[in-house]
Design an enzyme around this catalytic site. Structure first.
Site, PDB file in Angstrom:
ATOM      1  N   LEU A  21       0.812  -1.208   0.000  1.00  0.00           N
ATOM      2  CA  LEU A  21       0.000   0.000   0.000  1.00  0.00           C
ATOM      3  C   LEU A  21       0.848   1.262   0.000  1.00  0.00           C
ATOM      4  CD1 LEU A  21      -2.821  -0.969   2.540  1.00  0.00           C
ATOM      5  CD2 LEU A  21      -2.956  -0.924   0.044  1.00  0.00           C
ATOM      6  N   GLY A  22       2.073   1.185   0.494  1.00  0.00           N
ATOM      7  CA  GLY A  22       2.923   2.368   0.544  1.00  0.00           C
ATOM      8  C   GLY A  22       4.148   2.103   1.391  1.00  0.00           C
ATOM      9  N   ALA A  23       5.004   3.109   1.482  1.00  0.00           N
ATOM     10  CA  ALA A  23       6.231   2.999   2.258  1.00  0.00           C
ATOM     11  C   ALA A  23       6.615   4.368   2.773  1.00  0.00           C
ATOM     12  CB  ALA A  23       7.364   2.408   1.406  1.00  0.00           C
ATOM     13  N   GLY A  25       9.693   6.457   5.659  1.00  0.00           N
ATOM     14  CA  GLY A  25      11.043   6.402   6.174  1.00  0.00           C
ATOM     15  C   GLY A  25      11.217   5.409   7.302  1.00  0.00           C
ATOM     16  N   MET A  26      10.152   5.074   8.006  1.00  0.00           N
ATOM     17  CA  MET A  26      10.258   4.169   9.144  1.00  0.00           C
ATOM     18  C   MET A  26       9.711   2.778   8.879  1.00  0.00           C
ATOM     19  SD  MET A  26       9.704   6.323  12.637  1.00  0.00           S
ATOM     20  CE  MET A  26      10.965   7.501  13.144  1.00  0.00           C
ATOM     21  N   GLY A  27       9.126   2.538   7.727  1.00  0.00           N
ATOM     22  CA  GLY A  27       8.610   1.214   7.457  1.00  0.00           C
ATOM     23  C   GLY A  27       7.725   1.181   6.234  1.00  0.00           C
ATOM     24  N   VAL A  29       3.825  -0.305   4.458  1.00  0.00           N
ATOM     25  CA  VAL A  29       2.414  -0.604   4.730  1.00  0.00           C
ATOM     26  C   VAL A  29       1.954  -1.625   3.699  1.00  0.00           C
ATOM     27  CG1 VAL A  29       0.119   0.328   5.106  1.00  0.00           C
ATOM     28  CG2 VAL A  29       2.123   1.772   5.523  1.00  0.00           C
ATOM     29  N   LYS A  43       1.119  -2.141   9.087  1.00  0.00           N
ATOM     30  CA  LYS A  43       2.281  -1.258   9.066  1.00  0.00           C
ATOM     31  C   LYS A  43       3.433  -1.947   9.768  1.00  0.00           C
ATOM     32  CE  LYS A  43      -0.084   3.176   8.880  1.00  0.00           C
ATOM     33  NZ  LYS A  43      -0.100   4.550   9.406  1.00  0.00           N
ATOM     34  N   ASP A 137      -0.863  14.756  14.643  1.00  0.00           N
ATOM     35  CA  ASP A 137      -0.379  14.695  13.264  1.00  0.00           C
ATOM     36  C   ASP A 137      -1.554  14.613  12.288  1.00  0.00           C
ATOM     37  OD1 ASP A 137       1.693  14.847  11.453  1.00  0.00           O
ATOM     38  OD2 ASP A 137       2.011  12.688  11.370  1.00  0.00           O
TER      39      ASP A 137
END
Length: 402
Positions: A21-23, A25-27, A29, A43, A137
Site C-alpha cells: 500500500l505504501g512505504a 522512512g520508518m517502514g 504498509v 504497518k 499529526d
C-alpha cells in the site's frame, strides 16, 4: 496498491500479506488478510528503528493508547506486535484515496464536501480527546475518503510510525510542518486545541488545494509562518472562511472545540448533504473510491487464482464388496471420487470409483451430466467457487461439489 516485491514478507503475525500500500522512512504498509477474509492495513517498522529502546517503549505506549480509540470516522487498531524483531500494527482498511492524493489528482473539493469532511474529522477528534489522547499529526495524508464520509487514521501511532514524526526528545518537534499548530512549532506542550488548528489547515487545503502556510518551502520557513503570519485562505468565503479562521487562531484558547466545530458545520449546511450520506464527494472522486473497491475485489480474485489447489491423493487399491441394494425410489450418494451411483451389476472397481456410466435407472433429467464436471472436476469447482466468492458471484457456472 502494488504487487509484493521480491523480499517482501508474505505473512505478518496472523495476517497473510497480499499487496503493497505504501512505504515511508520508518517502514512499509501492506494490505493483509485474516484467515476469515477480513482486509486490514499492516504497518511494519524497520529493524533499525525497532532496535532503539526508546522507540520501542514509545511504540508500546502509542499502540496501547490507540487500541482505546473507537468511533465511526476512524480506522481502528485491530492488532499489533510490539515485542517482535519487526514490530507491526494492523488497522482497519479503508478502500479509498487519501485526501492529499484526491486533491492532487482532481483538484480542490467543493464547499459542501469540505463541510462534510470537517464534520467527520471533528467527530473523530472529539472521540479521541474524550479519552485524554491527542493525535498531533492531523494532515491530508492521514485522512482517507470513503463513500459515506472521511476516516482519520494513525490515532496515537502517528508519533511513533509516521515518516515526518520523531521521538519526543528535548529539542525535537513532533508533527508535520505546514499542518502543525503554533505551540507545536515552538516545541511547547500541545493539547486538543492543537488538533483543531491542524484540522482547520486540512480543511483549507481541501478547499483550495494548497496548505494555508505553504508547502514547498523549508520546514524552518513553514514553522516561522505558522507562528508569526496569517493563513492564506484563497477563495474561501462566507461562514466557512470565518470558521476556518477561528480554527487557525494563534491562541489555543480562542479555537473552537471539536464539538463546537461539528455543530457550526452542521448549521452551515443544513440543506446540503449530511455526514454519513452517500453523494458527499464530487463525482470524479467518488468514482475513484468505487474503482478502489473494485481493485480490491480483483486482487482477491487474483489471490484465489494463485493459490493452487493440491490434487487429492489417489485412493489405495482396495477390494470393493458388491454394493448393497438401495430402497426403492432412492438414489445413493456417489462413491468417493466418482460421479454417480454404483452400477447395478459388474465386478468391483478398484480405487473406490464406480464403473461408468451407471445412469440407466435414473430419470432423463438426472442422467444429464453437470456442466464443468469431469475427471478432476471437483478441484476445478472448488477453485472456481473461490474466485466466484471473491467477485460476489458463482464461478463460471461450475457446479459445487457434493
Amino acid at each position: 496498491m502494488e504487487k509484493l516485491a521480491p523480499g517482501d514478507p508474505l505473512r505478518m503475525g496472523p495476517y497473510r500479506l497480499v499487496a503493497r500500500l505504501g512505504a515511508g522512512g520508518m517502514g512499509q504498509v501492506f494490505l493483509g488478510r485474516t484467515a476469515g477474509g477480513r482486509t486490514v492495513a499492516v504497518k511494519t517498522v524497520r529493524s533499525e528503528y525497532a532496535a532503539d529502546p526508546e522507540f520501542r517503549q514509545r511504540f508500546r505506549q502509542e499502540v496501547a493508547a490507540a487500541r482505546l480509540v473507537g468511533g465511526r470516522w476512524t480506522a481502528p487498531v485491530l492488532d499489533a506486535d510490539t515485542e517482535g524483531g519487526q514490530p507491526w500494527v494492523a488497522t482497519g482498511y479503508v478502500a479509498g484515496p487519501s485526501l492529499s492524493a484526491a486533491v492532487r489528482r482532481f483538484g480542490p473539493l467543493p464547499p459542501d464536501a469540505v463541510r462534510v469532511l470537517g464534520a467527520g474529522l471533528a467527530e473523530a477528534l472529539g472521540a479521541v480527546h474524550e479519552l485524554g489522547l491527542v493525535h498531533r499529526d492531523v494532515k491530508p495524508s492521514n485522512v482517507l475518503l470513503a463513500l459515506d464520509g472521511p476516516r482519520l487514521i494513525d490515532f496515537g501511532i502517528a508519533r511513533a510510525l509516521d515518516v515526518t514524526s520523531v521521538l519526543t526528545r528535548s529539542g525535537y518537534v513532533v508533527g508535520s510542518p505546514g499542518f502543525m499548530s503554533p505551540e507545536q512549532a515552538r516545541g511547547d506542550a500541545t493539547g486538543p486545541a492543537g488538533d483543531v488548528f491542524a484540522l482547520g489547515a486540512v480543511m483549507a487545503f481541501a478547499a483550495t488545494g494548497t496548505a494555508p502556510f505553504g508547502e514547498k518551502d523549508s520546514a524552518a520557513v513553514l514553522l516561522y509562518r505558522i507562528v508569526h503570519e496569517e493563513p492564506e485562505l484563497g477563495g474561501i468565503g462566507g461562514e466557512l472562511r470565518d470558521l476556518l479562521r477561528g480554527c487557525l487562531e494563534k491562541d489555543p484558547g480562542r479555537r473552537p472545540t471539536p464539538g463546537e466545530l461539528r455543530r457550526r458545520l452542521d448549521g452551515i449546511g443544513a440543506e446540503g448533504t449530511r455526514l454519513g450520506e452517500r453523494g458527499w464527494l464530487p463525482r470524479n472522486v467518488s468514482d475513484a473510491v468505487a474503482r478502489a473497491a473494485v481493485e480490491l475485489l480483483d486482487l482477491e480474485g487474483q489471490t484465489a487464482d494463485t493459490q493452487a489447489v493440491p490434487p487429492a491423493p489417489p485412493d489405495p487399491p482396495t477390494a470393493m464388496t458388491a454394493p448393497l441394494p438401495h430402497p426403492a425410489g432412492t438414489v445413493p450418494y456417489p462413491a468417493p471420487g466418482g460421479f454417480g451411483p454404483p452400477g447395478p451389476s459388474g465386478p468391483p472397481h478398484s480405487g473406490g470409483h464406480a464403473p461408468a456410466p451407471p445412469y440407466a435407472h435414473l430419470p432423463a433429467a438426472a442422467r444429464a451430466p453437470r456442466a464443468g464436471r469431469g475427471e478432476g472436476g471437483g478441484a476445478r469447482a472448488g477453485a472456481g467457487g473461490r474466485r466466484a466468492r471473491a467477485r460476489g458471484g458463482r464461478g463460471g457456472g461450475a457446479a459445487p461439489p457434493f
